[in-house]
Design a protein around this motif. Structure first.
Motif, PDB file in Angstrom:
ATOM      1  N   THR A  39       0.845  -1.192   0.000  1.00 54.00           N
ATOM      2  CA  THR A  39       0.000   0.000   0.000  1.00 54.00           C
ATOM      3  C   THR A  39       0.877   1.236   0.000  1.00 54.00           C
ATOM      4  N   GLY A  40       0.400   2.263  -0.678  1.00 52.04           N
ATOM      5  CA  GLY A  40       1.091   3.546  -0.653  1.00 52.04           C
ATOM      6  C   GLY A  40       0.560   4.442   0.451  1.00 52.04           C
ATOM      7  N   ARG A  41      -0.556   4.037   1.051  1.00 53.18           N
ATOM      8  CA  ARG A  41      -1.158   4.816   2.149  1.00 53.18           C
ATOM      9  C   ARG A  41      -0.586   4.358   3.492  1.00 53.18           C
ATOM     10  N   ARG A  42      -1.143   4.893   4.583  1.00 57.58           N
ATOM     11  CA  ARG A  42      -0.741   4.435   5.915  1.00 57.58           C
ATOM     12  C   ARG A  42      -1.048   2.948   6.042  1.00 57.58           C
ATOM     13  N   PHE A  43      -0.094   2.218   6.609  1.00 58.92           N
ATOM     14  CA  PHE A  43      -0.300   0.787   6.795  1.00 58.92           C
ATOM     15  C   PHE A  43      -1.488   0.542   7.720  1.00 58.92           C
ATOM     16  N   GLY A  44      -1.640   1.390   8.744  1.00 60.07           N
ATOM     17  CA  GLY A  44      -2.751   1.226   9.677  1.00 60.07           C
ATOM     18  C   GLY A  44      -4.108   1.329   8.991  1.00 60.07           C
ATOM     19  N   THR A  45      -4.211   2.223   7.993  1.00 65.02           N
ATOM     20  CA  THR A  45      -5.465   2.381   7.248  1.00 65.02           C
ATOM     21  C   THR A  45      -5.782   1.126   6.454  1.00 65.02           C
ATOM     22  N   ARG A  46      -4.751   0.586   5.755  1.00 61.54           N
ATOM     23  CA  ARG A  46      -4.976  -0.623   4.957  1.00 61.54           C
ATOM     24  C   ARG A  46      -5.280  -1.832   5.839  1.00 61.54           C
ATOM     25  N   LYS A  47      -4.610  -1.933   6.965  1.00 66.21           N
ATOM     26  CA  LYS A  47      -4.860  -3.057   7.880  1.00 66.21           C
ATOM     27  C   LYS A  47      -6.286  -2.999   8.436  1.00 66.21           C
ATOM     28  N   LYS A  48      -6.741  -1.780   8.714  1.00 61.61           N
ATOM     29  CA  LYS A  48      -8.099  -1.620   9.218  1.00 61.61           C
ATOM     30  C   LYS A  48      -9.121  -2.060   8.181  1.00 61.61           C
ATOM     31  N   GLU A  49      -8.871  -1.762   6.898  1.00 64.52           N
ATOM     32  CA  GLU A  49      -9.785  -2.182   5.839  1.00 64.52           C
ATOM     33  C   GLU A  49      -9.866  -3.708   5.767  1.00 64.52           C
ATOM     34  N   HIS A  50      -8.706  -4.367   5.838  1.00 64.58           N
ATOM     35  CA  HIS A  50      -8.693  -5.836   5.856  1.00 64.58           C
ATOM     36  C   HIS A  50      -9.506  -6.362   7.038  1.00 64.58           C
ATOM     37  N   ARG A  51      -9.281  -5.749   8.183  1.00 61.02           N
ATOM     38  CA  ARG A  51      -9.903  -6.240   9.422  1.00 61.02           C
ATOM     39  C   ARG A  51     -11.408  -6.056   9.397  1.00 61.02           C
ATOM     40  N   VAL A  52     -11.862  -4.895   8.920  1.00 62.98           N
ATOM     41  CA  VAL A  52     -13.302  -4.623   8.870  1.00 62.98           C
ATOM     42  C   VAL A  52     -14.004  -5.633   7.977  1.00 62.98           C
ATOM     43  N   LYS A  76     -13.177  -9.367  -1.980  1.00 65.44           N
ATOM     44  CA  LYS A  76     -12.167  -8.400  -2.375  1.00 65.44           C
ATOM     45  C   LYS A  76     -10.848  -8.676  -1.669  1.00 65.44           C
ATOM     46  N   SER A  77     -10.886  -9.099  -0.422  1.00 66.26           N
ATOM     47  CA  SER A  77      -9.685  -9.326   0.361  1.00 66.26           C
ATOM     48  C   SER A  77      -9.423 -10.815   0.513  1.00 66.26           C
ATOM     49  N   SER A  78      -8.204 -11.243   0.179  1.00 63.99           N
ATOM     50  CA  SER A  78      -7.839 -12.649   0.347  1.00 63.99           C
ATOM     51  C   SER A  78      -7.786 -13.018   1.823  1.00 63.99           C
ATOM     52  N   ILE A  79      -7.497 -12.036   2.680  1.00 62.15           N
ATOM     53  CA  ILE A  79      -7.495 -12.304   4.123  1.00 62.15           C
ATOM     54  C   ILE A  79      -8.907 -12.636   4.590  1.00 62.15           C
ATOM     55  N   ALA A  80      -9.880 -11.834   4.163  1.00 60.05           N
ATOM     56  CA  ALA A  80     -11.269 -12.086   4.539  1.00 60.05           C
ATOM     57  C   ALA A  80     -11.742 -13.424   3.988  1.00 60.05           C
ATOM     58  N   GLU A  81     -11.310 -13.744   2.788  1.00 57.78           N
ATOM     59  CA  GLU A  81     -11.704 -15.019   2.175  1.00 57.78           C
ATOM     60  C   GLU A  81     -11.147 -16.200   2.966  1.00 57.78           C
ATOM     61  N   HIS A  82      -9.884 -16.082   3.381  1.00 55.03           N
ATOM     62  CA  HIS A  82      -9.269 -17.155   4.173  1.00 55.03           C
ATOM     63  C   HIS A  82      -9.959 -17.301   5.530  1.00 55.03           C
ATOM     64  N   ALA A  83     -10.212 -16.172   6.182  1.00 54.68           N
ATOM     65  CA  ALA A  83     -10.857 -16.215   7.504  1.00 54.68           C
ATOM     66  C   ALA A  83     -12.249 -16.811   7.413  1.00 54.68           C
ATOM     67  N   SER A  84     -12.975 -16.487   6.361  1.00 54.44           N
ATOM     68  CA  SER A  84     -14.344 -16.968   6.208  1.00 54.44           C
ATOM     69  C   SER A  84     -14.402 -18.446   5.829  1.00 54.44           C
ATOM     70  N   LYS A  85     -13.600 -18.847   4.852  1.00 59.00           N
ATOM     71  CA  LYS A  85     -13.664 -20.220   4.370  1.00 59.00           C
ATOM     72  C   LYS A  85     -13.072 -21.210   5.364  1.00 59.00           C
TER      73      LYS A  85
END
Length: 353
Positions: free
Chosen positions: A225-238, A262-271
């Motif tokens: 990410t080119g933005r704040r890492f905290g912002t991108r991590k929050k998007e994954h988490r939400v 959209k997020s591979s993290i969300a997909e992994h957590a869900s499946k």
């Protein structure tokens, strides 16, 4: 309004001290804002400094020029034994000799200045052959260089970290391919000892390649990410927690697993019904340039998905940049020999935890 610094030098022996005071006061009254200030300096022992020039008045009224050094000057220059390329060190010698030739006006004074330069450089470890080499080059007439061709103007240029004995060989190889190169110090005391800026919190870092692990299995997710890492991590988490918070029947959960998220993290957590370890992410590398950051991300994904680490990533693709498989063996070799991160353009030397 920004104040201006003005150099004003008056060479008029007949001007008395009282006249200098009156002239200075008059000039300082011209600007009502007070941003423009004039000062004057009187000569001492028949000489007066101006920048790096010492102007000396001779008994017959004429002047001669010498090189000016402050009383606190130490004659410390780049040490010859330091880890810098030879042409940098020869450049120090050339600069001092050029200054002597351009400033000093009389031959006897030039000889004295050259002796001073030689003594100072010998103290800094410079051998006599290095000084003689530069003197010989200066004595040779300069060849007129032809104007650069379009090919010269458009040829590639790379900057290499200087490692004695290695960088020179790389430069020779690059020259055979018509690639120009320049060098910069790889390790300096400033880099090792001085840290003028406060350490930036991980969540506040921008332009990063990051890794987020799973809490229930060895899999990790690599992203950028080119933005704040905290912002991108929050998007994954939400998104992940939103999917995990929904209640499904068996049939509904089975249907939801076929939906691409959209997020591979969300997909992994869900499946997999796993928890993500949000408290222990890793910054793998930093890079403010988007294109090179994409390349770094693809390299890290390829490194993490090598055969010995099969099924170790949550990622559903190989990143934003389509990295050719020609580089697989090089990446595999680098991965097996060291786990250090790829050097970044922010000067990062290791992995942030």
């Amino acid at each position: 309004m920004t104040s201006l610094s003005i150099w004003c030098f008056l060479c008029r022996p007949s001007l008395e001290l009282l006249d200098c005071l009156q002239l200075t006061e008059h000039l300082n009254k011209v600007d009502d804002t007070g941003n423009l200030k004039f000062t004057y300096e009187t000569e001492e022992s028949g000489s007066i400094p101006f920048l790096d020039t010492l102007i000396v008045r001779k008994p017959d009224g004429s002047v001669k020029l010498l090189v000016y050094r402050k009383a606190t000057h130490t004659d410390q220059y780049l040490n010859f034994n330091s880890a810098h390329p030879l042409h940098h060190k020869l450049g120090v010698v050339r600069t001092l000799l050029d200054r002597k030739d351009k400033i000093v006006t009389e031959q006897e004074d030039k000889k004295n200045e050259e002796d001073h330069i030689k003594k100072a450089l010998n103290t800094c470890g410079y051998p006599n052959w290095a000084i003689d080499k530069v003197k010989k080059e200066k004595e040779q007439p300069k060849k007129k260089t032809a104007s650069k061709t379009i090919e010269d103007k458009t040829r590639a240029n790379v900057t290499l970290p200087y490692i004695e004995g290695v960088t020179e060989r790389v430069q020779r190889i690059l020259r055979t391919h018509n690639i120009a190169s320049s060098v910069k110090p790889h390790t300096s005391l400033r880099r090792l000892l001085v840290h003028p800026k406060d350490k930036v919190d991980m969540d506040d870092k921008t332009g990063v390649i990051y890794e987020i692990p799973c809490h229930n299995c060895p899999k990790t997710y690599v992203g950028e990410t080119g933005r704040r890492f905290g912002t991108r991590k929050k998007e994954h988490r939400v998104e992940s927690e939103k999917r995990m918070a929904q209640n499904y029947t068996r049939a509904a959960r089975k249907d939801s697993q076929s939906i691409e998220m959209k997020s591979s993290i969300a997909e992994h957590a869900s499946k997999e019904n796993h928890l993500i370890n949000w408290d222990n992410p890793t910054i793998l590398a930093t890079d403010d340039t988007r294109n090179t950051r994409w390349i770094r991300e693809s390299i890290w994904i390829r490194r993490k998905s090598r055969p010995s680490m099969k099924e170790s990533l949550m990622n559903s693709d190989e990143g934003a940049f389509q990295l050719s498989h020609v580089y697989d063996q090089l990446i595999l070799r680098a991965s097996s020999s060291s786990d250090d991160v790829i050097p970044s353009n922010k000067g990062s030397n290791g992995i942030y935890h």
